[in-house]
Scaffold this motif. Structure first.
Motif, mmCIF file in Angstrom:
data_model
loop_
_atom_site.group_PDB
_atom_site.id
_atom_site.type_symbol
_atom_site.label_atom_id
_atom_site.label_comp_id
_atom_site.label_asym_id
_atom_site.label_seq_id
_atom_site.Cartn_x
_atom_site.Cartn_y
_atom_site.Cartn_z
ATOM 1 N N GLY A 143 0.815 -1.206 0.000
ATOM 2 C CA GLY A 143 0.000 0.000 0.000
ATOM 3 C C GLY A 143 0.849 1.257 0.000
ATOM 4 O O GLY A 143 1.947 1.293 -0.556
ATOM 5 N N ILE A 144 0.358 2.295 0.677
ATOM 6 C CA ILE A 144 0.999 3.603 0.661
ATOM 7 C C ILE A 144 2.394 3.559 1.279
ATOM 8 O O ILE A 144 3.306 4.273 0.857
ATOM 9 C CB ILE A 144 0.125 4.649 1.402
ATOM 10 N N GLN A 145 2.608 2.693 2.272
ATOM 11 C CA GLN A 145 3.920 2.625 2.909
ATOM 12 C C GLN A 145 5.005 2.204 1.913
ATOM 13 O O GLN A 145 6.115 2.734 1.942
ATOM 14 C CB GLN A 145 3.885 1.644 4.082
ATOM 15 N N GLU A 146 4.665 1.249 1.067
ATOM 16 C CA GLU A 146 5.637 0.804 0.077
ATOM 17 C C GLU A 146 5.996 1.933 -0.885
ATOM 18 O O GLU A 146 7.163 2.097 -1.258
ATOM 19 C CB GLU A 146 5.096 -0.403 -0.693
ATOM 20 N N PHE A 147 5.014 2.728 -1.270
ATOM 21 C CA PHE A 147 5.301 3.875 -2.139
ATOM 22 C C PHE A 147 6.217 4.867 -1.434
ATOM 23 O O PHE A 147 7.154 5.400 -2.040
ATOM 24 C CB PHE A 147 4.010 4.580 -2.552
ATOM 25 N N VAL A 148 5.968 5.111 -0.149
ATOM 26 C CA VAL A 148 6.807 6.041 0.608
ATOM 27 C C VAL A 148 8.242 5.507 0.687
ATOM 28 O O VAL A 148 9.213 6.268 0.567
ATOM 29 C CB VAL A 148 6.234 6.274 2.019
ATOM 30 N N GLY A 149 8.382 4.204 0.882
ATOM 31 C CA GLY A 149 9.712 3.605 0.925
ATOM 32 C C GLY A 149 10.458 3.795 -0.382
ATOM 33 O O GLY A 149 11.645 4.148 -0.395
ATOM 34 N N ILE A 150 9.772 3.564 -1.483
ATOM 35 C CA ILE A 150 10.377 3.756 -2.809
ATOM 36 C C ILE A 150 10.761 5.224 -3.009
ATOM 37 O O ILE A 150 11.858 5.542 -3.477
ATOM 38 C CB ILE A 150 9.405 3.300 -3.908
ATOM 39 N N PHE A 151 9.843 6.122 -2.649
ATOM 40 C CA PHE A 151 10.108 7.556 -2.810
ATOM 41 C C PHE A 151 11.298 7.987 -1.960
ATOM 42 O O PHE A 151 12.125 8.805 -2.399
ATOM 43 C CB PHE A 151 8.869 8.361 -2.412
ATOM 44 N N THR A 152 11.435 7.412 -0.776
ATOM 45 C CA THR A 152 12.553 7.754 0.101
ATOM 46 C C THR A 152 13.877 7.343 -0.522
ATOM 47 O O THR A 152 14.858 8.100 -0.485
ATOM 48 C CB THR A 152 12.385 7.077 1.468
ATOM 49 N N ILE A 153 13.930 6.156 -1.100
ATOM 50 C CA ILE A 153 15.153 5.709 -1.774
ATOM 51 C C ILE A 153 15.474 6.625 -2.951
ATOM 52 O O ILE A 153 16.620 7.054 -3.134
ATOM 53 C CB ILE A 153 14.998 4.256 -2.266
ATOM 54 N N PHE A 154 14.454 6.933 -3.742
ATOM 55 C CA PHE A 154 14.624 7.822 -4.894
ATOM 56 C C PHE A 154 15.172 9.182 -4.463
ATOM 57 O O PHE A 154 16.126 9.700 -5.065
ATOM 58 C CB PHE A 154 13.277 7.995 -5.591
ATOM 59 N N VAL A 155 14.608 9.748 -3.407
ATOM 60 C CA VAL A 155 15.048 11.059 -2.922
ATOM 61 C C VAL A 155 16.447 10.981 -2.342
ATOM 62 O O VAL A 155 17.283 11.864 -2.578
ATOM 63 C CB VAL A 155 14.048 11.610 -1.876
ATOM 64 N N PHE A 156 16.725 9.923 -1.606
ATOM 65 C CA PHE A 156 18.038 9.836 -0.970
ATOM 66 C C PHE A 156 19.148 9.693 -2.006
ATOM 67 O O PHE A 156 20.223 10.283 -1.851
ATOM 68 C CB PHE A 156 18.082 8.673 0.021
ATOM 69 N N LEU A 157 18.896 8.922 -3.046
ATOM 70 C CA LEU A 157 19.887 8.825 -4.122
ATOM 71 C C LEU A 157 20.084 10.177 -4.798
ATOM 72 O O LEU A 157 21.196 10.522 -5.216
ATOM 73 C CB LEU A 157 19.450 7.774 -5.143
ATOM 74 N N MET A 158 19.009 10.956 -4.889
ATOM 75 C CA MET A 158 19.121 12.308 -5.433
ATOM 76 C C MET A 158 19.961 13.186 -4.509
ATOM 77 O O MET A 158 20.800 13.980 -4.976
ATOM 78 C CB MET A 158 17.724 12.928 -5.602
ATOM 79 N N ILE A 159 19.749 13.054 -3.208
ATOM 80 C CA ILE A 159 20.535 13.817 -2.242
ATOM 81 C C ILE A 159 22.026 13.522 -2.409
ATOM 82 O O ILE A 159 22.864 14.439 -2.407
ATOM 83 C CB ILE A 159 20.090 13.485 -0.804
ATOM 84 N N LEU A 160 22.340 12.246 -2.556
ATOM 85 C CA LEU A 160 23.743 11.863 -2.722
ATOM 86 C C LEU A 160 24.337 12.479 -3.987
ATOM 87 O O LEU A 160 25.482 12.942 -3.989
ATOM 88 C CB LEU A 160 23.871 10.338 -2.775
ATOM 89 N N ARG A 161 23.552 12.476 -5.072
ATOM 90 C CA ARG A 161 24.031 13.032 -6.336
ATOM 91 C C ARG A 161 24.311 14.529 -6.197
ATOM 92 O O ARG A 161 25.359 15.023 -6.603
ATOM 93 C CB ARG A 161 22.985 12.783 -7.420
ATOM 94 N N ILE A 162 23.364 15.256 -5.622
ATOM 95 C CA ILE A 162 23.528 16.707 -5.496
ATOM 96 C C ILE A 162 24.627 17.042 -4.494
ATOM 97 O O ILE A 162 25.425 17.964 -4.711
ATOM 98 C CB ILE A 162 22.193 17.354 -5.090
#
Length: 299
Positions: free
Chosen positions: A45-64
Motif C-alpha cells: 500500500g501507501i507505505q511501500e510507495f513512501v519507501g520507494i520515494f525515500t530511496i529515490f530522494v536519498f539517491l538524489m541527495i547523494l548526487r547533489i
C-alpha cells in the motif's frame, strides 16, 4: 530555474530511470526477505510507495551533495558538467533539495513504521555532506572517503529491511537480513572501486585506486568482493530458483575470466564496463527469479 533544473536532471539524475532503480532496489529487498522467511501473503500500500520515494530522494541527495562537495574539482577536471559549467545554479539545486527532503520527511513521519532508521539514514547523509567535519583528512584520502561514505548504501538497505521486518513482525537481525544488507551493498562498493581503476597509460591527475595501489592489486580486491557478492546472492536465491542460481554461477565465472584478462592486459577493455555488465545480469537475475516465483512458484 525550472528549465535549469530540467537540464540538470536530464544529465545528472534522469528521473524515470532513477525512480525505476528505486522500485527495483526496494522490492528486491522486500520480496527476497519475505520469501526467505516463508511469507507468501503480501500487503502492499501507501507505505511501500513512501519507501520507494525515500530511496529515490536519498539517491538524489547523494548526487547533489557530491556535486556540491566536488564543485572546485569538477571545475578543473569536468567543466562540461551542468553545475560547474554554470548551466544550473547551486541555489536551484538547494531549493529542489529542500522541497524533496521536506516531502520525504513528512511522508515518513505520517506513514512509516521505522522512523528511527529513517532519521539515522538522513543524519548519516547529512554528516557525509559535511565530510564528517573532517574535510581535510577525508577529501585528500580516497580510501578514507570510501570507508566513510560508501557504507551509506548499507544504511539505505537497512532502512528498507527494517520497514519490512516491522511490518510483517519478523526479526530484524537474522541470517536473511544480514545477507540481504550485504548482497545489496556489494554492487555499490564494487562499482565505486572499479570505476576508479585505470590502465597505467590512462592515468591522469585524477586520483584513482589503481594509481594508489596498482591496477593488479585493486582488480584482485574487486574480484574478491565479487565472489562474496555472488555467494550472498546464491544463498538468498537457493530456495527460490535453482535456475537463477545457475545463471549467477555462469555470470561470476564469466566475470572471473574478465578479471584475469584485465590483470594480464589492462588496455584490452575497461574493467568498469565489465563490472557493470556483471552487476546488471546479477540484479536482473534476482529480480526476474523473484517475479517468476511469485507468478508460477519455485522453478
Amino acid at each position: 530555474m525550472l528549465s535549469r533544473l530540467a537540464t540538470y536532471y536530464k544529465e545528472m539524475y534522469p528521473i524515470i530511470p532513477r525512480f525505476l532503480l528505486a522500485v527495483i532496489m526496494f522490492f528486491e529487498i522486500y520480496f527476497v526477505l519475505l520469501l526467505n522467511q516463508g511469507v507468501h501473503t503480501f500487503d502492499i500500500g501507501i507505505q511501500e510507495f513512501v519507501g520507494i520515494f525515500t530511496i529515490f530522494v536519498f539517491l538524489m541527495i547523494l548526487r547533489i551533495a557530491d556535486d556540491f562537495k566536488d564543485y572546485e574539482t569538477d571545475r578543473r577536471l569536468f567543466p562540461e558538467r551542468a553545475l560547474p559549467s554554470g548551466r544550473v545554479k547551486k541555489s536551484d539545486l538547494a531549493i529542489a533539495l529542500g522541497v524533496v527532503v521536506a516531502i520525504s520527511v513528512l511522508l515518513n513521519i505520517l506513514f512509516m513504521n521505522n522512523i528511527g532508521w529513517f532519521l539515522f539514514l538522513y543524519i548519516y547523509g547529512t554528516l557525509m555532506s559535511f565530510w564528517f567535519f573532517q574535510k581535510d583528512k577525508i577529501q585528500n584520502s580516497l580510501p578514507m572517503a570510501l570507508v566513510t561514505h560508501n557504507p551509506v548504501m548499507m544504511v539505505l538497505n537497512i532502512y528498507t529491511i527494517s520497514f519490512v521486518c516491522y511490518k510483517y513482525q519478523l526479526p530484524l537481525l537474522s541470517w536473511t537480513t544480514v545477507l540481504l544488507a550485504f548482497t545489496m551493498y556489494f554492487p555499490s562498493l564494487i562499482w565505486e572501486i572499479s570505476r576508479k581503476i585505470r590502465a597505467p597509460k590512462d592515468e591522469t591527475a585524477y586520483v584513482t585506486y589503481s594509481k594508489l595501489f596498482g591496477y593488479q592489486r585493486v582488480t584482485r580486491f574487486v574480484q574478491f568482493l565479487t565472489l562474496l557478492d555472488i555467494l550472498t546472492n546464491i544463498a538468498l536465491l537457493w530456495g527460490i530458483s535453482k535456475l537463477g542460481v545457475l545463471v549467477l554461477v555462469v555470470n561470476v565465472l564469466w566475470m572471473t575470466i574478465q578479471f584475469q584478462q584485465y590483470i594480464k592486459d589492462p588496455t584490452r577493455f575497461s574493467i568498469k564496463e565489465r563490472v557493470e555488465r556483471y552487476t546488471y545480469i546479477t540484479e536482473t537475475t534476482m529480480v526476474v527469479a523473484v517475479a517468476l516465483y511469485l507468478l508460477i512458484g519455485r522453478f
